[in-house]
Design an enzyme around this catalytic site. Structure first.
Site, PDB file in Angstrom:
ATOM      1  N   SER A  91       2.042 -15.605  -5.823  1.00 58.53           N
ATOM      2  CA  SER A  91       2.544 -16.743  -6.618  1.00 58.53           C
ATOM      3  C   SER A  91       2.196 -18.090  -5.980  1.00 58.53           C
ATOM      4  CB  SER A  91       4.057 -16.641  -6.811  1.00 58.53           C
ATOM      5  OG  SER A  91       4.707 -16.601  -5.573  1.00 58.53           O
ATOM      6  N   CYS A  92       1.732 -18.079  -4.721  1.00 52.25           N
ATOM      7  CA  CYS A  92       1.393 -19.357  -4.078  1.00 52.25           C
ATOM      8  C   CYS A  92       0.070 -19.934  -4.574  1.00 52.25           C
ATOM      9  CB  CYS A  92       1.379 -19.228  -2.566  1.00 52.25           C
ATOM     10  SG  CYS A  92       0.029 -18.241  -1.967  1.00 52.25           S
ATOM     11  N   GLY A 110       0.832  -1.212   0.000  1.00 54.76           N
ATOM     12  CA  GLY A 110       0.000   0.000   0.000  1.00 54.76           C
ATOM     13  C   GLY A 110       0.863   1.258   0.000  1.00 54.76           C
ATOM     14  N   TRP A 140      15.997 -21.077   8.612  1.00 56.04           N
ATOM     15  CA  TRP A 140      15.021 -22.180   8.584  1.00 56.04           C
ATOM     16  C   TRP A 140      15.160 -23.060   7.347  1.00 56.04           C
ATOM     17  CZ3 TRP A 140       9.895 -19.106   9.846  1.00 56.04           C
ATOM     18  CH2 TRP A 140      10.017 -18.567  11.133  1.00 56.04           C
ATOM     19  N   THR A 181       5.207 -12.101  -7.240  1.00 54.64           N
ATOM     20  CA  THR A 181       6.072 -13.066  -6.593  1.00 54.64           C
ATOM     21  C   THR A 181       6.380 -12.585  -5.161  1.00 54.64           C
ATOM     22  OG1 THR A 181       8.095 -14.316  -6.919  1.00 54.64           O
ATOM     23  CG2 THR A 181       8.217 -11.968  -7.411  1.00 54.64           C
ATOM     24  N   TYR A 222      -4.363 -19.522   2.430  1.00 52.66           N
ATOM     25  CA  TYR A 222      -4.099 -18.222   1.798  1.00 52.66           C
ATOM     26  C   TYR A 222      -4.261 -18.328   0.272  1.00 52.66           C
ATOM     27  CZ  TYR A 222      -1.441 -13.980   0.586  1.00 52.66           C
ATOM     28  OH  TYR A 222      -1.036 -12.768   0.085  1.00 52.66           O
TER      29      TYR A 222
HETATM   30  O1  GFB Z   1       9.347 -16.132   2.860  1.00 53.43           O
HETATM   31  P1  GFB Z   1       8.793 -17.361   3.474  1.00 53.43           P
HETATM   32  O2  GFB Z   1       8.353 -17.265   4.891  1.00 53.43           O
HETATM   33  O3  GFB Z   1       7.546 -17.880   2.653  1.00 53.43           O
HETATM   34  O4  GFB Z   1       9.892 -18.533   3.422  1.00 53.43           O
HETATM   35  P2  GFB Z   1       7.244 -18.781   1.362  1.00 53.43           P
HETATM   36  C1  GFB Z   1      10.638 -18.807   2.263  1.00 53.43           C
HETATM   37  C2  GFB Z   1      11.710 -19.829   2.566  1.00 53.43           C
HETATM   38  O5  GFB Z   1      12.710 -19.263   3.421  1.00 53.43           O
HETATM   39  C3  GFB Z   1      11.227 -21.109   3.260  1.00 53.43           C
HETATM   40  C4  GFB Z   1      12.995 -20.150   4.477  1.00 53.43           C
HETATM   41  O6  GFB Z   1      11.899 -22.214   2.696  1.00 53.43           O
HETATM   42  C5  GFB Z   1      11.675 -20.884   4.706  1.00 53.43           C
HETATM   43  O7  GFB Z   1      11.885 -22.086   5.419  1.00 53.43           O
HETATM   44  N1  GFB Z   1      13.496 -19.404   5.637  1.00 53.43           N
HETATM   45  C6  GFB Z   1      14.759 -19.486   6.134  1.00 53.43           C
HETATM   46  C7  GFB Z   1      12.815 -18.534   6.420  1.00 53.43           C
HETATM   47  N2  GFB Z   1      14.894 -18.737   7.234  1.00 53.43           N
HETATM   48  C8  GFB Z   1      13.698 -18.126   7.438  1.00 53.43           C
HETATM   49  C9  GFB Z   1      13.241 -17.204   8.437  1.00 53.43           C
HETATM   50  O8  GFB Z   1      13.934 -16.801   9.358  1.00 53.43           O
HETATM   51  N3  GFB Z   1      11.945 -16.758   8.285  1.00 53.43           N
HETATM   52  C10 GFB Z   1      11.136 -17.178   7.264  1.00 53.43           C
HETATM   53  N4  GFB Z   1       9.885 -16.681   7.183  1.00 53.43           N
HETATM   54  N5  GFB Z   1      11.541 -18.080   6.331  1.00 53.43           N
HETATM   55  C11 GFB Z   1       4.995 -17.550   1.611  1.00 53.43           C
HETATM   56  C12 GFB Z   1       3.574 -18.025   1.714  1.00 53.43           C
HETATM   57  O9  GFB Z   1       5.688 -18.698   1.342  1.00 53.43           O
HETATM   58  O10 GFB Z   1       5.228 -16.667   0.564  1.00 53.43           O
HETATM   59  C13 GFB Z   1       2.603 -16.967   1.481  1.00 53.43           C
HETATM   60  O11 GFB Z   1       3.424 -18.696   2.940  1.00 53.43           O
HETATM   61  C14 GFB Z   1       2.936 -16.050   0.327  1.00 53.43           C
HETATM   62  O12 GFB Z   1       1.368 -17.564   1.285  1.00 53.43           O
HETATM   63  C15 GFB Z   1       4.358 -15.599   0.385  1.00 53.43           C
HETATM   64  O13 GFB Z   1       2.692 -16.684  -0.894  1.00 53.43           O
HETATM   65  C16 GFB Z   1       4.767 -14.788  -0.795  1.00 53.43           C
HETATM   66  O14 GFB Z   1       7.843 -18.179   0.135  1.00 53.43           O
HETATM   67  O15 GFB Z   1       7.588 -20.207   1.594  1.00 53.43           O
END
Ligand code: GFB
Length: 299
Positions: free
Chosen positions: A95-96, A3, A189, A151, A123
């Site tokens: 993109s999910c 936003g 992670w 994305t 989601y």
């Molecule tokens: O960005 P993220 O949370 O979401 O995680 P997604 C992307 C990747 O980064 C995963 C890894 O493989 C996580 O395990 N990762 C590594 C971490 N370290 C970390 C950390 O400290 N924090 C987080 N958050 N991840 C989301 C969707 O998926 O993407 C939503 O859940 C949406 O629905 C969004 O589409 C754009 O890319 O996996």
């Protein structure tokens, strides 16, 4: 985040009659409140960026809220936009929405061709519903409602709460705090092998403005860079940008999520739009923004 990027873009284009509401001023889940807002303000153009969003852990933990809140937000806004004869509406998805095992890069026509990634299925279902609402209101009522699928995004005003955030802001915060506190390692992670594509929020806002001006079709449009990196490569980049000298430790108890979700952006490129911020520069800018606003971002 999206936003505020849209407001920056519209102001840069010279618009002054921008109508915005924060979530504390208007609860978009409240049907009557949204209907009143549209009836009073009568906007001509609507950018529907509002959503309940978060990273992999938040998506997987608050599964009911991610479905319920997003269904209400998009249903209320799209229906009110129809009732008040909004000239054009742009809905933002994600993109999910694509099947977990779809061929890469993801073409728009792969929607609904297979099973979704379980960590963010609620989601994704909500976002697919948003696309279908735009299509249905176009088919039945002739509304000029379009959808764009961004994305993974990052930029100013991102969420830096480590339990709710996406990977890029989480890594900026973790590496920064580890550097300042002289910690020997940072926990990252998963396995580091998933691949993700990252687009700066200002590039997304630019693409939204472009589509609002130039696109009127039913089929939604992918918005991305067309390039991805592994989470390990991203972690190395953030580590270098922040200047942390310790080691990375991979916590494989945490989920990897979908193995890859690289957008096919050939339709958008063929229309004449391309991103301008590359990841290295974008991460550098975002780290500078984090340093300038750390007090605000990390409460
Ligand atoms: O960005 P993220 O949370 O979401 O995680 P997604 C992307 C990747 O980064 C995963 C890894 O493989 C996580 O395990 N990762 C590594 C971490 N370290 C970390 C950390 O400290 N924090 C987080 N958050 N991840 C989301 C969707 O998926 O993407 C939503 O859940 C949406 O629905 C969004 O589409 C754009 O890319 O996996």
């Amino acid at each position: 985040m999206v936003g505020s990027a849209l407001v920056r873009k519209l102001q840069a284009e010279g618009y002054s009659n921008i109508i915005i509401r924060t979530s504390s001023e208007l609860d978009l889940r409240n049907q009557a409140a949204v209907a009143d807002f549209f009836a009073q303000e009568r906007p001509d153009y609507v950018f529907l960026a509002a959503a309940k969003v978060g990273g992999i852990l938040a998506n997987n933990t608050y599964r009911a809220e991610f479905l319920y809140d997003n269904l209400l937000i998009e249903s209320n806004i799209i229906h009110s936009a129809y009732q008040t004869e909004v000239k054009k509406l742009l809905f933002l998805g994600s993109s999910c929405i694509y099947p977990k095992m779809a061929p890469q890069p993801l073409k728009e026509e792969y929607l609904l061709s297979g099973y979704l990634e379980p960590t963010n299925e609620p989601y994704a279902i909500a976002k697919i519903t948003g696309i279908k609402l735009c299509e249905a209101y176009r088919d039945q009522y002739g509304c000029d409602f379009i959808s764009a699928m961004p994305t993974n995004l990052y930029g100013p005003n991102d969420n830096y709460d480590l339990n709710g955030s996406h990977v890029l802001p989480a890594l900026i915060r973790k590496f920064h705090e580890a550097k300042v506190n002289d910690q020997p390692f940072v926990e990252v992670w998963g396995t580091g092998s998933p691949r993700r594509e990252f687009l700066h929020a200002d590039d997304l806002a630019d693409a939204c403005f472009f589509l609002m001006e130039h696109y009127n079709d039913e089929l939604f449009v992918n918005v991305g860079t067309g390039e991805d990196v592994t989470i390990r490569e991203l972690a190395e980049l953030v580590k270098e940008t922040v200047g942390f000298e310790g080691e990375l430790r991979w916590n494989t108890e945490k989920p990897d999520g979908t193995p890859r979700k690289l957008m096919d952006v050939s339709r958008l490129h063929a229309m004449g739009w391309k991103h301008t911020t590359e990841l290295k520069e974008g991460v550098e800018r975002t780290y500078q923004d984090f340093l300038a606003n750390e007090v605000l971002y990390v409460e």
